[in-house]
Design a protein around this motif. Structure first.
Motif, PDB file in Angstrom:
ATOM      1  N   ASP A  91      26.908 -16.688   3.825  1.00  0.00           N
ATOM      2  CA  ASP A  91      28.193 -17.126   3.670  1.00  0.00           C
ATOM      3  C   ASP A  91      28.951 -16.038   3.429  1.00  0.00           C
ATOM      4  O   ASP A  91      30.039 -15.912   3.076  1.00  0.00           O
ATOM      5  CB  ASP A  91      28.218 -18.106   2.397  1.00  0.00           C
ATOM      6  CG  ASP A  91      27.663 -17.440   1.061  1.00  0.00           C
ATOM      7  OD1 ASP A  91      27.548 -16.273   0.951  1.00  0.00           O
ATOM      8  OD2 ASP A  91      27.709 -18.188  -0.083  1.00  0.00           O
ATOM      9  N   SER A  92      28.656 -14.676   3.697  1.00  0.00           N
ATOM     10  CA  SER A  92      29.377 -13.445   3.686  1.00  0.00           C
ATOM     11  C   SER A  92      29.718 -13.120   2.060  1.00  0.00           C
ATOM     12  O   SER A  92      30.732 -12.358   2.030  1.00  0.00           O
ATOM     13  CB  SER A  92      30.644 -13.697   4.325  1.00  0.00           C
ATOM     14  OG  SER A  92      30.348 -14.152   5.785  1.00  0.00           O
ATOM     15  N   THR A  93      29.139 -13.657   1.166  1.00  0.00           N
ATOM     16  CA  THR A  93      29.435 -13.194  -0.199  1.00  0.00           C
ATOM     17  C   THR A  93      28.180 -12.558  -0.854  1.00  0.00           C
ATOM     18  O   THR A  93      27.002 -12.787  -0.571  1.00  0.00           O
ATOM     19  CB  THR A  93      29.801 -14.176  -0.877  1.00  0.00           C
ATOM     20  OG1 THR A  93      28.672 -14.985  -1.157  1.00  0.00           O
ATOM     21  CG2 THR A  93      30.971 -15.220  -0.476  1.00  0.00           C
ATOM     22  N   ARG A 123      33.792 -10.476  -2.170  1.00  0.00           N
ATOM     23  CA  ARG A 123      34.153 -10.824  -0.867  1.00  0.00           C
ATOM     24  C   ARG A 123      34.663  -9.949  -0.213  1.00  0.00           C
ATOM     25  O   ARG A 123      35.635  -9.044  -0.785  1.00  0.00           O
ATOM     26  CB  ARG A 123      34.880 -12.103  -0.745  1.00  0.00           C
ATOM     27  CG  ARG A 123      34.535 -13.508  -1.207  1.00  0.00           C
ATOM     28  CD  ARG A 123      35.673 -14.618  -1.338  1.00  0.00           C
ATOM     29  NE  ARG A 123      34.918 -15.715  -1.337  1.00  0.00           N
ATOM     30  CZ  ARG A 123      34.777 -16.352  -2.660  1.00  0.00           C
ATOM     31  NH1 ARG A 123      35.460 -15.910  -3.629  1.00  0.00           N
ATOM     32  NH2 ARG A 123      34.321 -17.651  -2.838  1.00  0.00           N
ATOM     33  N   ARG A 141      33.338  -9.256   6.733  1.00  0.00           N
ATOM     34  CA  ARG A 141      33.892 -10.020   7.782  1.00  0.00           C
ATOM     35  C   ARG A 141      33.534 -11.403   7.551  1.00  0.00           C
ATOM     36  O   ARG A 141      32.341 -11.662   7.612  1.00  0.00           O
ATOM     37  CB  ARG A 141      33.730  -9.391   9.171  1.00  0.00           C
ATOM     38  CG  ARG A 141      34.419  -8.221   9.358  1.00  0.00           C
ATOM     39  CD  ARG A 141      34.062  -7.568  10.683  1.00  0.00           C
ATOM     40  NE  ARG A 141      34.842  -6.300  10.742  1.00  0.00           N
ATOM     41  CZ  ARG A 141      34.213  -5.059  11.069  1.00  0.00           C
ATOM     42  NH1 ARG A 141      32.992  -5.210  11.611  1.00  0.00           N
ATOM     43  NH2 ARG A 141      35.037  -4.077  11.287  1.00  0.00           N
ATOM     44  N   PRO A 142      34.517 -12.292   7.677  1.00  0.00           N
ATOM     45  CA  PRO A 142      34.425 -13.925   7.669  1.00  0.00           C
ATOM     46  C   PRO A 142      32.954 -14.302   8.803  1.00  0.00           C
ATOM     47  O   PRO A 142      33.307 -13.669   9.892  1.00  0.00           O
ATOM     48  CB  PRO A 142      35.481 -14.657   7.924  1.00  0.00           C
ATOM     49  CG  PRO A 142      36.417 -13.625   7.437  1.00  0.00           C
ATOM     50  CD  PRO A 142      35.822 -12.275   7.673  1.00  0.00           C
ATOM     51  N   GLY A 143      32.126 -15.072   8.485  1.00  0.00           N
ATOM     52  CA  GLY A 143      31.087 -15.264   9.176  1.00  0.00           C
ATOM     53  C   GLY A 143      30.032 -14.335   9.521  1.00  0.00           C
ATOM     54  O   GLY A 143      29.136 -14.774  10.351  1.00  0.00           O
ATOM     55  N   ASP A 194      28.105  -7.428  10.215  1.00  0.00           N
ATOM     56  CA  ASP A 194      29.310  -6.837  10.672  1.00  0.00           C
ATOM     57  C   ASP A 194      29.017  -5.280  10.653  1.00  0.00           C
ATOM     58  O   ASP A 194      30.037  -4.466  11.131  1.00  0.00           O
ATOM     59  CB  ASP A 194      30.397  -7.205   9.596  1.00  0.00           C
ATOM     60  CG  ASP A 194      30.177  -6.751   8.109  1.00  0.00           C
ATOM     61  OD1 ASP A 194      29.295  -6.014   7.914  1.00  0.00           O
ATOM     62  OD2 ASP A 194      31.250  -7.238   7.556  1.00  0.00           O
TER      63      ASP A 194
END
Length: 128
Positions: A31-33, A58, A61-63, A82
């Motif tokens: 979940d990118s966290t 966070r 990069r998102p996703g 990323d």
């Protein structure tokens, strides 16, 4: 408070500085966290009670899946799909350094022995 995807890495507290060994868990997910969990404060070990999430970091990069985490007395290190290695202030959760030299996913991060140095390993590439 749970991650919204598979958890790829978990690290226990190193117990340095003002932190007790085993006081926190650090998890990273698709979940990118990065999440910091309090795993012992205000809990009775004979009772089954959930851990409390103290911070959600966070910045990847998102996703982009975050695949690895490590920690020392003052920093949290993360790397992911990323290609970024991020260094976070352990107390505030602020991302104060981003290493961008990897062109592929970062699978391993480790704090180096010299203060201020960080190593990241990307598939098919050298350690940076």
């Amino acid at each position: 408070q749970a991650h919204r995807g598979p958890i790829w890495d978990v690290k226990a507290d190193v117990g340095a500085g003002s932190h007790r060994k085993g006081e926190h868990l650090f998890t990273v997910s698709s979940d990118s966290t990065i999440k910091v969990w309090d795993c012992c404060r205000n809990q009775r070990f004979e009772e089954a009670s959930p851990m409390k999430c103290l911070q959600v970091l966070r910045g990847h990069r998102p996703g982009s899946e975050v695949w690895c985490v490590d920690v020392d007395a003052s920093n949290i290190f993360s790397g992911g799909r990323d290609g970024l290695v991020k260094v976070w202030d352990r107390e505030t959760g602020a991302n104060y350094q981003t290493l961008t030299k990897h062109t592929g996913s970062v699978f391993v991060v480790r704090p180096a022995k010299a203060e201020g140095d960080t190593a990241g390993l990307s598939l098919g590439q050298s350690v940076l």
